[in-house]
Design an enzyme around this catalytic site. Structure first.
Site, mmCIF file in Angstrom:
data_model
loop_
_atom_site.group_PDB
_atom_site.id
_atom_site.type_symbol
_atom_site.label_atom_id
_atom_site.label_comp_id
_atom_site.label_asym_id
_atom_site.label_seq_id
_atom_site.Cartn_x
_atom_site.Cartn_y
_atom_site.Cartn_z
ATOM 1 N N ASP A 14 -9.332 -3.018 -5.359
ATOM 2 C CA ASP A 14 -7.990 -3.124 -4.791
ATOM 3 C C ASP A 14 -6.904 -2.995 -5.860
ATOM 4 O OD1 ASP A 14 -9.271 -3.716 -2.437
ATOM 5 O OD2 ASP A 14 -8.319 -5.661 -2.144
ATOM 6 N N ASP A 15 -5.708 -2.639 -5.392
ATOM 7 C CA ASP A 15 -4.450 -2.743 -6.133
ATOM 8 C C ASP A 15 -4.181 -1.602 -7.104
ATOM 9 O OD1 ASP A 15 -4.198 -5.050 -4.723
ATOM 10 O OD2 ASP A 15 -4.083 -6.394 -6.443
ATOM 11 N N HIS A 66 -4.383 0.255 1.157
ATOM 12 C CA HIS A 66 -4.133 -1.170 0.883
ATOM 13 C C HIS A 66 -2.648 -1.487 1.026
ATOM 14 C CE1 HIS A 66 -5.150 -5.118 -0.476
ATOM 15 N NE2 HIS A 66 -4.722 -4.999 -1.724
ATOM 16 N N HIS A 70 2.134 -3.928 -0.899
ATOM 17 C CA HIS A 70 1.391 -5.188 -0.957
ATOM 18 C C HIS A 70 2.230 -6.387 -0.483
ATOM 19 C CE1 HIS A 70 -1.565 -8.138 -2.404
ATOM 20 N NE2 HIS A 70 -2.400 -7.118 -2.556
ATOM 21 N N HIS A 157 -10.742 -5.862 -8.396
ATOM 22 C CA HIS A 157 -9.387 -5.328 -8.560
ATOM 23 C C HIS A 157 -9.293 -4.438 -9.796
ATOM 24 C CE1 HIS A 157 -8.734 -8.776 -5.893
ATOM 25 N NE2 HIS A 157 -7.604 -8.200 -5.525
#
Length: 216
Positions: A14-15, A66, A70, A157
């Site tokens: 993620d991210d 995603h 965020h 991540h």
């Protein structure tokens, strides 16, 4: 649909994309001849990071959604939710030529409104607090390896500067392979475990809170 009885696990990140960690994660995946699934934050895609996304695709990785920025999405209205998703999807399609199939909610925070507005399968995962720099690489690896069972979705991540997760990944991959696991992408995991993707809200909810794909 037949169900694969092998021990399978999906590495997901993620991210990203980031200017450093994403490339380092890809280095490890390439070294071990594995592919992962990357959940991108749309606003992180730029001229400095786009090459990492292209490299991930070339290595057989999947690119998923995603959100754009965020946010805490349950606090957004319907139009804002759609914008967060569709802006990111447009970027993914532009780079990869393929639309995402999965969505990982920021903070794994969900609402009925999100289920209604987002036409993707929601997914969670087994994490290890690897966004917290106080958690060592060894502890990250131990938490993942002790928590994995057949069908596990591993949540890591590749955010900027997250070197300890790169180090942990070098421990996680060989240890789980030694334990008999085969790594697959998220789409492969669903397909090989005989689980159909669906826009049905009830299925989305089950997927979102399932860290293990078996018979949702």
């Amino acid at each position: 649909m037949s169900r694969n009885t092998e021990k399978l696990a999906a590495l997901t990140f993620d991210d990203g994309p980031s200017t450093d960690t994403t490339a380092q994660v890809l280095d490890v995946l390439e070294e071990f001849h594995e592919a992962g699934t990357f959940f991108l934050i749309g606003q992180n895609i730029n001229e400095r990071t786009e090459s990492a996304v292209r490299r991930a695709v070339k290595l057989g990785c999947e690119i998923e959604n995603h959100s754009w920025s965020h946010p805490a999405m349950p606090e957004l209205n319907a139009a804002q939710i759609r914008e967060e998703i569709f802006r990111t999807t447009e970027q993914i399609v532009r780079i990869t030529g393929r639309g995402p199939m999965f969505f990982r909610p920021p903070y794994i925070a969900v609402s009925e409104k999100m289920y209604e507005q987002i036409p993707l399968t929601f997914i969670a995962g087994i994490g290890c607090e690897d966004w917290n720099d106080q958690v060592s690489a060894d502890e990250r690896a131990e938490r993942i390896c002790s928590g994995v069972t057949d069908g596990a979705v591993i949540l890591l991540h590749d955010m900027e500067g997250n070197r300890k997760t790169v180090e942990a990944l070098r421990l996680i991959i060989p240890e789980l392979k030694q334990a008999g696991y085969r790594f697959v992408t998220l789409e492969q995991l669903f397909r090989e475990k005989g689980v159909s993707l669906s826009e049905d809200a009830d299925v989305k909810k089950r997927c979102c809170y399932s860290c293990v794909i078996s018979a949702l």
